[in-house]
Design a protein around this motif. Structure first.
Motif, PDB file in Angstrom:
ATOM      1  N   TYR A 106       0.817  -1.212   0.000  1.00  0.00           N
ATOM      2  CA  TYR A 106       0.000   0.000   0.000  1.00  0.00           C
ATOM      3  C   TYR A 106       0.851   1.262   0.000  1.00  0.00           C
ATOM      4  O   TYR A 106       0.476   2.286  -0.598  1.00  0.00           O
ATOM      5  CB  TYR A 106      -0.972   0.004   1.181  1.00  0.00           C
ATOM      6  CG  TYR A 106      -0.365   0.281   2.535  1.00  0.00           C
ATOM      7  CD1 TYR A 106      -0.209   1.581   3.008  1.00  0.00           C
ATOM      8  CD2 TYR A 106       0.056  -0.759   3.357  1.00  0.00           C
ATOM      9  CE1 TYR A 106       0.350   1.847   4.246  1.00  0.00           C
ATOM     10  CE2 TYR A 106       0.614  -0.514   4.595  1.00  0.00           C
ATOM     11  CZ  TYR A 106       0.756   0.792   5.039  1.00  0.00           C
ATOM     12  OH  TYR A 106       1.320   1.039   6.266  1.00  0.00           O
ATOM     13  N   ILE A 113       0.277   4.443  -2.594  1.00  0.00           N
ATOM     14  CA  ILE A 113       0.048   5.774  -2.018  1.00  0.00           C
ATOM     15  C   ILE A 113       1.070   6.764  -2.575  1.00  0.00           C
ATOM     16  O   ILE A 113       0.731   7.907  -2.921  1.00  0.00           O
ATOM     17  CB  ILE A 113       0.110   5.714  -0.476  1.00  0.00           C
ATOM     18  CG1 ILE A 113      -1.173   5.084   0.064  1.00  0.00           C
ATOM     19  CG2 ILE A 113       0.316   7.121   0.113  1.00  0.00           C
ATOM     20  CD1 ILE A 113      -1.188   4.898   1.562  1.00  0.00           C
ATOM     21  N   PHE A 160      -5.164   5.335   4.913  1.00  0.00           N
ATOM     22  CA  PHE A 160      -4.742   5.599   3.538  1.00  0.00           C
ATOM     23  C   PHE A 160      -5.184   6.993   3.097  1.00  0.00           C
ATOM     24  O   PHE A 160      -4.417   7.735   2.479  1.00  0.00           O
ATOM     25  CB  PHE A 160      -5.336   4.554   2.592  1.00  0.00           C
ATOM     26  CG  PHE A 160      -4.901   3.138   2.857  1.00  0.00           C
ATOM     27  CD1 PHE A 160      -3.749   2.863   3.587  1.00  0.00           C
ATOM     28  CD2 PHE A 160      -5.658   2.073   2.387  1.00  0.00           C
ATOM     29  CE1 PHE A 160      -3.350   1.556   3.836  1.00  0.00           C
ATOM     30  CE2 PHE A 160      -5.273   0.762   2.632  1.00  0.00           C
ATOM     31  CZ  PHE A 160      -4.121   0.505   3.357  1.00  0.00           C
TER      32      PHE A 160
END
Length: 231
Positions: free
Chosen positions: A37, A41, A69
């Motif tokens: 992730y 990002i 997030f």
């Protein structure tokens, strides 16, 4: 019949004014569970000025993780209007993100919740569809745009036959809301998709899993700009 937004540009050629139309196209990038992730990002934080929307799609993540997030993206100065959430109804309302993407199974519930929502900022509701019947139903029930696919062979759908360009063309002809093509799309396919009536593309691995995501994004963007302006 399919309709799309267009804008007129005025140019002067040899003393006479020429008015031509350029389509308003869309470029969606979707997160991938195949990369960490933190990687997507970072990618989202670089590409947001150049795309229509960036979708956070990860069914395995908790609400708290999705909020983290969103927080990371906003700390990196990504506008909420550029963020899309997949399903995640309550977080869509809480953060007033720009795009909410759902499947057909959630469509009735989402429509009801939107009717009772007090959000002040505009929200685009996208629906993922896989047939002409679903496309017509989603349009009738208030979808702002459709994501249709997979058009080509896709690593996200191993072993599943692609739906192909002819089915995309038929759906684009039959509905009035924008249809975004997804699934196995490469930069060299973009022209074929737009000429078939698509209003844009949605990309997962072609950007997120690329060795150079920024360069990959610009390759898709370059092809889209041959046919119009990116919304």
């Amino acid at each position: 019949m399919h309709s799309y937004l267009a804008w007129s540009i005025r140019t002067v050629e040899r003393g006479r004014e020429i008015i031509s139309e350029r389509r308003m196209l869309e470029f969606h990038v979707i997160s991938s569970t195949k990369v960490p992730y933190k990687a997507w990002i970072e990618i989202f934080s670089e590409i947001w000025p150049y795309v229509t929307a960036m979708h956070i799609r990860d069914r395995e993540r908790t609400r708290m993780e999705i909020e983290r997030f969103i927080g990371s993206l906003t700390q990196n100065h990504v506008p909420l209007s550029k963020i899309g959430l997949n399903r995640q109804v309550s977080l869509t309302h809480k953060y007033a993100v720009g795009t909410h993407q759902i499947g057909m199974e959630e469509l009735n519930q989402i429509k009801l919740e939107r009717q009772h929502s007090n959000r002040n900022s505009p929200l685009r509701l996208g629906v993922s569809v896989h047939s002409l019947q679903e496309a017509k139903q989603a349009e009738f029930q208030g979808a702002g745009f459709l994501i249709y696919g997979h058009i080509y062979d896709s690593s996200s759908k191993p072993g599943a036959a692609p739906r192909g360009i002819d089915s995309l063309r038929k759906i684009c002809y039959e509905v009035s809301v924008p249809v975004i093509a997804i699934g196995g799309v490469q930069p060299e396919n973009v022209g074929e998709l737009i000429e078939a009536g698509a209003s844009g593309i949605a990309i997962i691995s072609g950007v997120i899993n690329s060795e150079d995501p920024l360069a990959a994004m610009f390759a898709y963007r370059k092809e889209l700009l041959r046919y119009g302006t990116i919304k």
